[in-house]
Design a protein around this motif. Structure first.
Motif, short mmCIF file in Angstrom:
data_model
loop_
_atom_site.label_atom_id
_atom_site.label_comp_id
_atom_site.label_asym_id
_atom_site.label_seq_id
_atom_site.Cartn_x
_atom_site.Cartn_y
_atom_site.Cartn_z
N ALA A 127 0.75 -1.06 -0.04
CA ALA A 127 0.15 -0.02 0.01
C ALA A 127 0.90 1.24 0.01
O ALA A 127 1.94 1.39 0.55
N GLU A 185 0.12 5.74 -0.82
CA GLU A 185 -1.30 6.85 -0.96
C GLU A 185 -1.51 6.93 -2.56
O GLU A 185 -2.66 7.84 -2.92
N ASN A 220 -4.39 4.00 -0.19
CA ASN A 220 -4.90 4.41 1.10
C ASN A 220 -4.66 5.94 1.48
O ASN A 220 -3.53 6.43 1.30
N ILE A 232 -2.87 5.57 6.84
CA ILE A 232 -2.39 4.43 6.51
C ILE A 232 -1.64 3.41 7.63
O ILE A 232 -1.96 2.37 7.21
N ALA A 262 -4.58 1.58 9.02
CA ALA A 262 -4.97 0.57 8.30
C ALA A 262 -4.05 -0.64 8.01
O ALA A 262 -4.85 -1.83 7.72
N LYS A 291 -5.71 -4.38 6.73
CA LYS A 291 -6.22 -4.15 5.50
C LYS A 291 -5.32 -4.41 4.26
O LYS A 291 -5.45 -4.45 3.15
#
Length: 248
Positions: A30, A32, A71, A76, A79, A84
């Motif tokens: 992940a 952004e 995210n 973040i 998460a 996630k």
């Protein structure tokens, strides 16, 4: 004997197949998707950038099937802790504050923050010079912490992304921005030209990959892969591709 041989062969193949499946783990990575040149979202919704290339190279080395999600930055780490996704590769600065929640890989890059203004509206960027001024920063970042700690008389305006931050600077809603503004400087996009002012500021110990504290073994695998990439030239090639200073 022929039948027994075939049964043994099938069993061996099944065992081999099972081992392969176990090795090819699924990992979700992940960031952004809005921190160029580290991570950017293309028109088709897919991601590109230094983080993506670093992550996919690591996944190839460790034999993992990796996919990417985005995210919002300020959420973040929560998460990640909520499972996630498995790993954050998103230009995240390594700090003691973040170490209270996550564990980091070895640094894979270093960034410096600058103040940015609209050309022709340069300011004195000392704490005294910015007293009473509005400085925009991205929320949830080490840049926000730096301004809070060192510019007590400056009004801090928080933004969810660098894109929205620089857009407001161009229309005069903030006097200056602070962060990794280099990708947004020059004659890029519509509106006034943005310029960097002042000296570069190191607001973290370097850029690292973040993991949950119970994923130490995964962190160690990533570190080993990063070491291999540094030895075989992959790291340097990707740094040069994206204009990232080679981290020594």
């Amino acid at each position: 004997m022929k039948t027994k041989f075939h049964v043994a062969l099938i069993a061996a193949l099944m065992a081999s197949s099972g081992a392969t499946v176990a090795a090819a783990r699924d990992l979700v990575l992940a960031n952004e998707g809005g921190f160029p040149p580290y991570n950017m979202t293309k028109a088709d919704g897919t991601l590109e950038g230094f983080d993506i290339d670093i992550g996919m190279s690591i996944c190839k080395i460790i034999g993992a099937n990796c996919t990417w999600v985005t995210n919002e930055w300020s959420g973040i780490i929560p998460a990640l802790m909520a499972r996630k996704f498995d790993v954050i590769i998103g230009g995240m600065g390594i700090t003691d504050e973040r170490r209270k929640t996550v564990v980091f890989s070895e640094p894979y890059a270093r960034t410096y923050s600058f103040f940015g203004v609209v050309e022709g509206k340069e300011l004195d960027v000392t704490p005294k010079g910015l007293a009473g001024k509005i400085v925009g920063v991205q929320q949830g970042t080490t840049n926000a912490k730096f301004i809070e700690a060192n510019y007590p008389d400056t009004k801090l305006q928080l933004y969810p992304s660098m894109d929205t931050l620089t857009a407001d600077l161009k229309i005069g809603r903030v006097d200056a921005v602070f962060g990794d503004v280099e990708p947004f400087t020059g004659d890029k996009g519509d509106g006034p030209k943005l310029v960097e002012i002042g000296e570069p500021v190191a607001v973290s110990e370097g850029i690292g990959i973040a993991f949950r504290p119970d994923d130490i073994s995964l962190r160690d695998e990533f570190n080993k892969a990063l070491g291999q990439m540094k030895s075989d030239g992959t790291w340097k090639a990707l740094s040069e591709k994206w204009g990232i200073p080679v981290y020594e």
